[in-house]
Design a protein around this motif. Structure first.
Motif, PDB file in Angstrom:
ATOM      1  N   LEU A 212       2.852  -3.079   5.315  1.00  0.00           N
ATOM      2  CA  LEU A 212       2.246  -2.366   4.190  1.00  0.00           C
ATOM      3  C   LEU A 212       1.579  -3.287   3.166  1.00  0.00           C
ATOM      4  CD1 LEU A 212       5.267   0.038   3.427  1.00  0.00           C
ATOM      5  CD2 LEU A 212       3.162   0.651   4.624  1.00  0.00           C
TER       6      LEU A 212
ATOM      7  N   GLU B 106       7.204   4.690   6.772  1.00  0.00           N
ATOM      8  CA  GLU B 106       6.078   5.581   6.489  1.00  0.00           C
ATOM      9  C   GLU B 106       6.361   6.916   7.149  1.00  0.00           C
ATOM     10  OE1 GLU B 106       2.427   4.462   8.947  1.00  0.00           O
ATOM     11  OE2 GLU B 106       3.482   2.539   8.879  1.00  0.00           O
TER      12      GLU B 106
ATOM     13  N   GLN C 295       0.862  -1.185   0.000  1.00  0.00           N
ATOM     14  CA  GLN C 295       0.000   0.000   0.000  1.00  0.00           C
ATOM     15  C   GLN C 295       0.899   1.235   0.000  1.00  0.00           C
ATOM     16  OE1 GLN C 295      -3.610  -0.337   2.616  1.00  0.00           O
ATOM     17  NE2 GLN C 295      -2.388  -1.978   3.501  1.00  0.00           N
ATOM     18  N   SER C 296       0.426   2.276  -0.644  1.00  0.00           N
ATOM     19  CA  SER C 296       1.328   3.394  -0.918  1.00  0.00           C
ATOM     20  C   SER C 296       1.434   4.412   0.218  1.00  0.00           C
ATOM     21  CB  SER C 296       0.926   4.077  -2.218  1.00  0.00           C
ATOM     22  OG  SER C 296      -0.432   4.428  -2.137  1.00  0.00           O
ATOM     23  N   PHE C 297       0.912   4.101   1.410  1.00  0.00           N
ATOM     24  CA  PHE C 297       1.120   5.062   2.505  1.00  0.00           C
ATOM     25  C   PHE C 297       2.521   4.946   3.095  1.00  0.00           C
ATOM     26  CE2 PHE C 297       0.613   2.456   6.397  1.00  0.00           C
ATOM     27  CZ  PHE C 297      -0.068   1.341   5.916  1.00  0.00           C
TER      28      PHE C 297
ATOM     29  N   ASN D 189      -6.111   7.210   8.491  1.00  0.00           N
ATOM     30  CA  ASN D 189      -4.868   6.560   8.900  1.00  0.00           C
ATOM     31  C   ASN D 189      -4.665   6.762  10.395  1.00  0.00           C
ATOM     32  OD1 ASN D 189      -2.551   5.080   8.775  1.00  0.00           O
ATOM     33  ND2 ASN D 189      -1.548   6.346   7.221  1.00  0.00           N
TER      34      ASN D 189
ATOM     35  N   ALA E  46      -6.620   3.750  -2.705  1.00  0.00           N
ATOM     36  CA  ALA E  46      -5.256   4.121  -3.111  1.00  0.00           C
ATOM     37  C   ALA E  46      -4.661   3.027  -4.007  1.00  0.00           C
ATOM     38  CB  ALA E  46      -4.387   4.310  -1.872  1.00  0.00           C
TER      39      ALA E  46
ATOM     40  N   PRO F 223      -5.514   2.100   5.131  1.00  0.00           N
ATOM     41  CA  PRO F 223      -5.944   3.485   5.403  1.00  0.00           C
ATOM     42  C   PRO F 223      -6.787   4.099   4.290  1.00  0.00           C
ATOM     43  CG  PRO F 223      -3.546   3.251   5.573  1.00  0.00           C
ATOM     44  CD  PRO F 223      -4.067   1.994   4.966  1.00  0.00           C
ATOM     45  N   ASP F 224      -6.625   3.593   3.058  1.00  0.00           N
ATOM     46  CA  ASP F 224      -7.399   4.162   1.959  1.00  0.00           C
ATOM     47  C   ASP F 224      -7.633   3.061   0.947  1.00  0.00           C
ATOM     48  OD1 ASP F 224      -8.526   5.493  -0.127  1.00  0.00           O
ATOM     49  OD2 ASP F 224      -6.905   6.955  -0.387  1.00  0.00           O
TER      50      ASP F 224
END
Ligand code: BLA
Length: 510
Positions: free
Chosen positions: A243, A118, A24-26, A286, A221, A217-218
């Motif tokens: 992640l 992160e 995930q891209s966070f 998040n 995304a 978190p999203d």
């Protein structure tokens, strides 16, 4: 294989969710060779943070990317990661020479050191220790088990800020039930609803036993691919990754529920996944890594407290049964007739266990009370039991599975706990439980239509719930080992009483 067979609703137990090859891209991920400390893989979005593309970075030594201090810290953490076989974490690390500070997680898998970073969401004056300590002390004030679960859900919501937090408990077959809930006002309630095992497939449940916290978190995304995808033909195992990207099936499920962010924290009992705190938010949401770490710690402490509470509740249940049992035996022993005594005390016997009905069959006569089959149906069932000739207590949560005519009375009595009263088995005492699906009502608003994704309405809580109802049709809540112990104690005492009474009868006859 995973690439060749697309995942659908039928084969999703086989989806290798730890090998999806993306994060995930966070945050971003780097993997290092554990002997050379050179970069072997990285997530595509790392380039944005590190100022160089994947092609340039692969093969570079760690000194080329991270600060001296950060490397020192990571080496120290590695000890923890290796020796406790866990994910070590540090917060607010100045990883790069300039730029933001990061929260990092370090673990080792298949000879690779995996570092996930992160951007740190600074929170002033937050100490996870103090947070958890206060949460636990409020939790311990709950006297009843139900309240205990509800307070836990509320505390978890207070800590993490999700719109909804549920305590989801697994059943023996991997299906589950929402046993407590804390939600923002105006949301429909999921409390009391059950879902089939497939909603959290087996491989995911196994993963949650090893990795206690999972956050998305999203849900909309775009994931970042880990490159290169294969080294020596093998993808990076992301089981312990913070992640790890999410199965598209699960994303669709969350979308169908209108959820924008999701988190789950494992609850374990005796090392096995007992349940989850399942958290939803109706927008992206998040939670800082340090706060997530507090959530995880709360989950672990909750698990321990729950284990001892459940054990206490079980001992109480058993002690109560023992007391009733003793009273009963004392009374019965003073009475003179053989089986009539059992019949006249059927009410008290039914009190020993949580059951919905009871029946006794002695000398060809039936007496039934509560949710139970009719006399004729009971006679048929006794015929089956006599042939089966159980030597001890027999626990069955789906009568029809071994006695097909049981289907006719499954709506009243779906499960039975059989206590044979003679040997060979001719006389029986039988506790009944009703069908589990009958004790549940759908609380959701049926008129509320959320648009559904390409896999259709199966991936909605309503359809899931309906599916669960179908899978448990004709089944009762399973009997627990404690129920069997109580019934076994009863069997031994009743046999004694019966033997003594028949001895008296013999003497009188002479
Ligand atoms: C994961 N499914 C999950 C998770 C939950 C649920 C809590 C854990 C991940 C998370 O925190 O989001 C299910 N969530 C529920 C349920 C409720 C809820 C039952 O709020 C009830 C109120 N999911 C399906 C079907 C499949 C499926 C039919 O419904 C497959 C055919 C798959 N669910 C699926 C997968 C995961 C998952 C693969 C793992 C996601 C991951 O960790 O990567």
């Amino acid at each position: 294989e995973s690439r060749a067979t697309p995942v659908d609703l039928e084969n999703c137990e086989r989806e290798p969710i730890h090998l999806l090859g993306a994060v995930q891209s966070f945050g971003f991920l780097l993997a290092f060779d554990s002997t050379q400390w050179t970069i072997t893989r990285l997530s595509h979005n790392a380039a944005g943070w590190l100022g160089a593309g994947p092609l340039e970075l692969i093969g570079r030594p760690i000194e080329n990317v991270f600060t001296h201090d950060a490397i020192h810290l990571i080496r120290g953490q590695l000890q923890t990661a290796v020796f406790s076989n866990a994910v070590a974490r540090s917060f607010a690390v100045p990883l790069l020479n300039d730029g933001p500070v990061f929260d990092i997680a370090v673990h080792v898998v298949d000879g690779s050191i995996v570092i996930e970073c992160e951007p740190c969401m600074h929170e002033q004056g937050v100490s996870s220790g103090a947070l958890v300590r206060a949460m636990i002390s409020r939790l311990q004030q709950a006297s009843e088990l139900r309240t205990f679960y509800r307070v836990a859900a509320r505390e978890m919501r207070g800590l993490t800020g999700f719109d909804r937090v549920m305590v989801y408990r697994f059943d023996h077959d991997g299906s589950g039930e929402v046993i407590a809930e804390s939600a923002r006002g105006g949301l429909e309630s999921y409390l009391g609803l059950h879902y089939p095992a497939s909603d959290i497939p087996r491989q995911a449940r196994i993963l949650y036993e090893r990795n206690w916290l999972r956050i998305i978190p999203d849900i909309s995304a775009r994931p970042a691919a880990v490159e290169p995808g294969l080294i020596d033909g093998r993808p990076l195992d992301l089981s312990m990754s913070v992640l790890r990207s999410v199965s598209p099936i699960h994303i669709e499920y969350l979308q169908n529920m209108g959820v924008g962010a999701s988190m789950s924290v494992s609850i374990l009992r005796d090392g096995k996944l007992w349940g989850l705190f399942a958290c939803h938010h109706y927008a992206p949401h998040n939670v800082p890594f340090e706060r997530r770490t507090a959530a995880e710690l709360f989950g672990q402490m909750f698990s321990l407290l729950m284990e001892s509470r459940e054990r206490d509740a079980e001992s109480l249940y058993e002690a109560r049964a023992r007391k009733l049992h003793n009273q009963l035996v004392t009374v019965m022993a003073s009475e003179a007739t053989r089986f009539d005594s059992i019949v006249s005390h059927l009410d008290e016997i039914a009190e020993l266990l949580s059951c919905d009905g009871i029946g006794v069959w002695t000398g060809g006569h039936a007496t039934l009370q509560g949710m139970a089959p009719t006399q004729d149906q009971f006679a048929g069932l006794i015929g089956h039991l006599t042939r089966r000739n159980p030597g001890e207590v027999l626990a069955v949560h789906e009568i029809a599975a071994e006695h097909p005519p049981g289907r006719e009375f499954a709506d009243r009595a779906a499960g039975m706990l059989v206590v044979p009263l003679s040997r060979p088995a001719r006389d029986f005492l039988v506790f009944f439980r009703k069908e589990v699906a009958r004790s549940v009502n759908w609380a959701g608003d049926p008129s509320k239509q959320v648009s559904v994704g390409p896999l259709g309405s199966r991936l909605t809580p309503r359809k899931s719930f309906e599916l669960w109802c179908e899978t448990v049709r004709g089944q009762s809540i399973p009997w627990q080992p404690v129920d069997v112990r109580i019934a076994e104690g009863l069997r031994v005492s009743l046999l004694e009483v019966i033997l003594r009474l028949s001895a008296i009868t013999e003497v009188e006859r002479k």
